[in-house]
Scaffold this active site. Structure first.
Site, PDB file in Angstrom:
ATOM      1  N   CYS A  74      32.332  58.904  13.518  1.00 43.77           N
ATOM      2  CA  CYS A  74      32.835  57.542  13.433  1.00 43.77           C
ATOM      3  C   CYS A  74      32.312  57.014  12.195  1.00 43.77           C
ATOM      4  O   CYS A  74      31.136  56.636  12.142  1.00 43.77           O
ATOM      5  CB  CYS A  74      32.660  56.713  14.444  1.00 43.77           C
ATOM      6  SG  CYS A  74      33.193  55.159  14.426  1.00 43.77           S
ATOM      7  N   HIS A 151      42.340  64.871  12.876  1.00 44.92           N
ATOM      8  CA  HIS A 151      43.159  63.953  12.470  1.00 44.92           C
ATOM      9  C   HIS A 151      44.477  64.589  11.921  1.00 44.92           C
ATOM     10  O   HIS A 151      44.523  65.509  11.216  1.00 44.92           O
ATOM     11  CB  HIS A 151      42.710  62.915  11.102  1.00 44.92           C
ATOM     12  CG  HIS A 151      41.503  62.111  11.564  1.00 44.92           C
ATOM     13  ND1 HIS A 151      41.913  60.727  11.858  1.00 44.92           N
ATOM     14  CD2 HIS A 151      40.081  62.341  11.702  1.00 44.92           C
ATOM     15  CE1 HIS A 151      40.734  60.279  12.131  1.00 44.92           C
ATOM     16  NE2 HIS A 151      39.625  61.170  12.013  1.00 44.92           N
ATOM     17  N   GLU A 199      43.856  55.532  17.245  1.00 36.48           N
ATOM     18  CA  GLU A 199      42.434  56.177  17.444  1.00 36.48           C
ATOM     19  C   GLU A 199      42.520  57.116  18.843  1.00 36.48           C
ATOM     20  O   GLU A 199      42.629  56.391  19.790  1.00 36.48           O
ATOM     21  CB  GLU A 199      41.345  55.218  17.352  1.00 36.48           C
ATOM     22  CG  GLU A 199      40.031  55.968  16.844  1.00 36.48           C
ATOM     23  CD  GLU A 199      38.974  55.089  16.447  1.00 36.48           C
ATOM     24  OE1 GLU A 199      37.701  55.528  16.205  1.00 36.48           O
ATOM     25  OE2 GLU A 199      39.213  54.189  15.741  1.00 36.48           O
ATOM     26  N   CYS A 208      39.573  52.512  10.623  1.00 36.45           N
ATOM     27  CA  CYS A 208      38.963  53.866  11.178  1.00 36.45           C
ATOM     28  C   CYS A 208      38.621  54.557   9.826  1.00 36.45           C
ATOM     29  O   CYS A 208      39.366  55.060   9.305  1.00 36.45           O
ATOM     30  CB  CYS A 208      39.977  54.585  11.867  1.00 36.45           C
ATOM     31  SG  CYS A 208      39.450  56.271  12.222  1.00 36.45           S
ATOM     32  N   GLY A 211      39.411  58.139   9.809  1.00 37.74           N
ATOM     33  CA  GLY A 211      40.875  58.235   9.186  1.00 37.74           C
ATOM     34  C   GLY A 211      41.218  57.891   8.000  1.00 37.74           C
ATOM     35  O   GLY A 211      42.063  58.499   7.383  1.00 37.74           O
TER      36      GLY A 211
END
Length: 268
Positions: A74, A151, A199, A208, A211
């Site tokens: 994260c 992703h 997410e 994010c 991301g």
């Protein structure tokens, strides 16, 4: 037993941090994480962050989404933990080792090298991750990349026309992604990239970090933008740099919101 916690956020992506680097506590699992993350009956957060000792780094960081699932990485939480730690550190995560350094009101994070092999995402079968032969409604021509977690990235002409809340969970749970996937829909704009993220395990989020890294990497590979690039999310902006070969660098804000305690038996 009263348990101390720290509430933090990075661009509105918020966390409950349990710092157990000096003193161990009761085991944390999906049920506890889900209960603490509940915004009506718990403290409320997108992710629960658990800091623990590490034999291979300065400390370890475990990450639980609001649905109780444990994930590998994260980016926003990494910046928050860097601010909390206050000095350079190497952090062990399920997605690999990362390096962080607090910087004014935020932090810079070395997110490591992106991975593009289909089985590193992972996908259910071999495909070209630079141009996946997949589409969902009007979303097509995606790329996939693992930046500590998986992703998929779509570039569109009109970001606001995409109903990500509807299509996000469909893509996240598609059987082609055995471990599920984070869904990024982006638009190139004059001052960088606009991005919205569904997410995995948390839903729509204001920001994010992984991301933003994944989307920037795909945009740089496709020569849509130069490096570094500013990625604009609903909660604010992140600066992402990648030279096309090495590690990704992410810089952006993170702050502590408040501290408190809770009764462990209320959530265990």
């Amino acid at each position: 037993m009263r348990v101390p916690f720290i509430k933090m956020h990075g661009l509105g992506n918020d966390f409950v941090v349990l710092d157990r680097r000096e003193q161990a506590g009761e085991p944390v699992g999906p049920a506890v994480a889900q209960a603490l993350a509940d915004r009506h009956a718990g403290i409320g957060c997108d992710q629960l962050i658990l800091l623990e000792p590490s034999a291979s780094a300065d400390f370890a960081m475990r990450i639980f989404n609001s649905d109780g699932s444990e994930v590998e990485a994260c980016g926003n939480a990494s910046r928050a933990v860097a601010v909390l730690h206050g000095r350079p550190a190497r952090i062990e995560t399920r997605g690999g080792l990362i390096a962080v350094e607090a910087d004014g009101s935020g932090a810079s994070v070395d997110m490591g090298k992106p991975r593009f092999d289909w089985d590193a995402i992972p996908l259910a079968e071999a495909m070209d991750t630079a141009a996946l032969p997949l589409a969902w409604d009007t979303l097509e021509n995606p790329a996939a990349v693992n930046v500590g977690n998986p992703h998929i990235v779509f570039f569109v002409h009109d970001l606001d026309a995409v109903d990500l809340e509807a299509i996000g969970p469909v893509i996240e749970h598609d059987p082609v992604f055995p471990n599920r996937i984070n869904v990024n829909v982006a638009q190139v704009v004059p001052d960088g990239i606009r991005l919205r993220v569904w997410e995995r395990g948390a839903g729509l989020t204001r920001a994010c970090g992984t991301g933003a890294c994944a989307t920037a990497v795909v945009a740089i590979r496709r020569k849509l933008v130069p490096s570094p690039v500013t990625v604009h999310l609903p909660g604010g902006a992140l600066d992402i740099a990648w030279d096309g070969d090495g590690a990704i660098s992410m810089t952006g804000p993170a702050v502590e919101s408040f501290r408190g305690t809770f009764e462990w038996s209320d959530y265990a």
